[in-house]
Design a protein around this motif. Sequence first.
Motif, PDB file in Angstrom:
ATOM      1  N   VAL A 123     -10.061  -4.906  -7.957  1.00 56.41           N
ATOM      2  CA  VAL A 123     -10.354  -4.124  -6.752  1.00 56.41           C
ATOM      3  C   VAL A 123     -10.115  -4.964  -5.504  1.00 56.41           C
ATOM      4  CG1 VAL A 123     -12.202  -3.017  -5.439  1.00 56.41           C
ATOM      5  CG2 VAL A 123     -11.950  -2.546  -7.888  1.00 56.41           C
ATOM      6  N   SER A 124     -10.537  -6.225  -5.536  1.00 55.24           N
ATOM      7  CA  SER A 124     -10.347  -7.111  -4.382  1.00 55.24           C
ATOM      8  C   SER A 124      -8.867  -7.329  -4.116  1.00 55.24           C
ATOM      9  CB  SER A 124     -11.037  -8.452  -4.631  1.00 55.24           C
ATOM     10  OG  SER A 124     -12.431  -8.276  -4.838  1.00 55.24           O
ATOM     11  N   PHE A 125      -8.108  -7.544  -5.205  1.00 55.26           N
ATOM     12  CA  PHE A 125      -6.667  -7.749  -5.045  1.00 55.26           C
ATOM     13  C   PHE A 125      -6.011  -6.483  -4.477  1.00 55.26           C
ATOM     14  CE2 PHE A 125      -2.336  -7.482  -6.715  1.00 55.26           C
ATOM     15  CZ  PHE A 125      -1.803  -8.659  -6.207  1.00 55.26           C
ATOM     16  N   GLY A 126      -6.443  -5.308  -4.977  1.00 52.35           N
ATOM     17  CA  GLY A 126      -5.872  -4.059  -4.495  1.00 52.35           C
ATOM     18  C   GLY A 126      -6.186  -3.818  -3.030  1.00 52.35           C
ATOM     19  N   LEU A 127      -7.419  -4.089  -2.611  1.00 49.18           N
ATOM     20  CA  LEU A 127      -7.783  -3.907  -1.206  1.00 49.18           C
ATOM     21  C   LEU A 127      -7.006  -4.869  -0.309  1.00 49.18           C
ATOM     22  CD1 LEU A 127     -11.662  -3.464  -1.527  1.00 49.18           C
ATOM     23  CD2 LEU A 127      -9.967  -1.700  -0.949  1.00 49.18           C
TER      24      LEU A 127
ATOM     25  N   TYR B 253      -4.366  -3.795   2.564  1.00 48.66           N
ATOM     26  CA  TYR B 253      -4.512  -4.232   3.957  1.00 48.66           C
ATOM     27  C   TYR B 253      -3.222  -4.837   4.479  1.00 48.66           C
ATOM     28  CZ  TYR B 253      -6.075  -7.008   7.907  1.00 48.66           C
ATOM     29  OH  TYR B 253      -6.198  -7.589   9.143  1.00 48.66           O
ATOM     30  N   LEU B 254      -2.599  -5.695   3.672  1.00 46.58           N
ATOM     31  CA  LEU B 254      -1.349  -6.334   4.120  1.00 46.58           C
ATOM     32  C   LEU B 254      -0.239  -5.303   4.301  1.00 46.58           C
ATOM     33  CD1 LEU B 254      -1.338  -9.547   1.873  1.00 46.58           C
ATOM     34  CD2 LEU B 254      -1.867  -9.391   4.332  1.00 46.58           C
ATOM     35  N   LEU B 255      -0.101  -4.377   3.388  1.00 52.46           N
ATOM     36  CA  LEU B 255       0.916  -3.336   3.533  1.00 52.46           C
ATOM     37  C   LEU B 255       0.669  -2.457   4.740  1.00 52.46           C
ATOM     38  CD1 LEU B 255       1.372  -2.242  -0.211  1.00 52.46           C
ATOM     39  CD2 LEU B 255       2.972  -3.562   1.185  1.00 52.46           C
TER      40      LEU B 255
END
Length: 231
Positions: free
Chosen positions: A213-217, A221-223
Motif C-alpha cells: 500500500v505504501s509503495f502504491g501510494l 503521488y509521483l505519477l
Amino acid sequence: QVRSAFSTGDQATISDTAGDLWRKVSDANAIFLVFSPFGQYAASLGGDPAPALSRNNDIFKAAYAKFPAQSKGFFLQDGELYNISVTPVYVDSSDGQRLVNVLIAGYRIDALVAQQLKDATGSEFLFLQPGGPPVASTLNPRATGAVVRNLAAAKPAELVSDGISKYAGFETPLTDIAGREVGALCILRCFDGSQRRIDSLYSQIIGLWILAVSFGLGLTYLLARRIVQPI
C-alpha cells in the motif's frame, strides 16, 4: 524344557528354567507370571512381581471362559494399571490336550510408558482411572489437573485447555479381559506451535500489505505530480 518345568509345579524349577528364556526375549521391567491350571499363583519371572495381579482371581476366571484362546486387556487395582495378555499352555496327553499352566504377561502403565509414547508420536498422553487421579501423564501436575477438569466439562470436538496451551483431545476407553471399562486413554495434540506459525504468517502478510500500500501510494503521488506539474 520350559513346558516340562511348568508341569512340575515347583516355583524354583519354573523360575530357573523359564526365567532364563524370558530374560532373553523380554524387556527387563516386563511382567511374566505363572499360574497353575486352577488359578494358583506359581512364580514371577519378570522384573516386576506385580503383586496386585498375582492376588487377583477375577482375571483368571474371565480368561478361563475363553480358553484355549488367548485373552488381552487392561487391569486396574489400587491405582495401578497393567496391560496384560493371558495365555493357556497345553500339552498333548492320552486324553487329548491338557492344560498345564496359565501365563500372564504384560507391563505396568507408568510415566515411563507414557513418555515413550510421547517420544514416538509427539502427542501428550494421559491414562485415566474412574474417580481417581490419573495413573500416568506426560503433562506436569498443574497442567494435568487442569486438563482433567476441563475434559469433564468439554463438549465433543472442543479444544481442551490447561490454562496456558490448548489441545485437541481424543479419548478411548480401556477395557479389561471381560470387556468392562476400567479406565481411559486420552491423547492430546497441542496446537501452540501451529498457532505461532499462523500468527507469524499473519504478521508477514500484514507487513507485506502495508509495504504494498505504501509503495502504491508513493507511486501514485509521483505519477500525479508528473501529470499535474505542466498544467
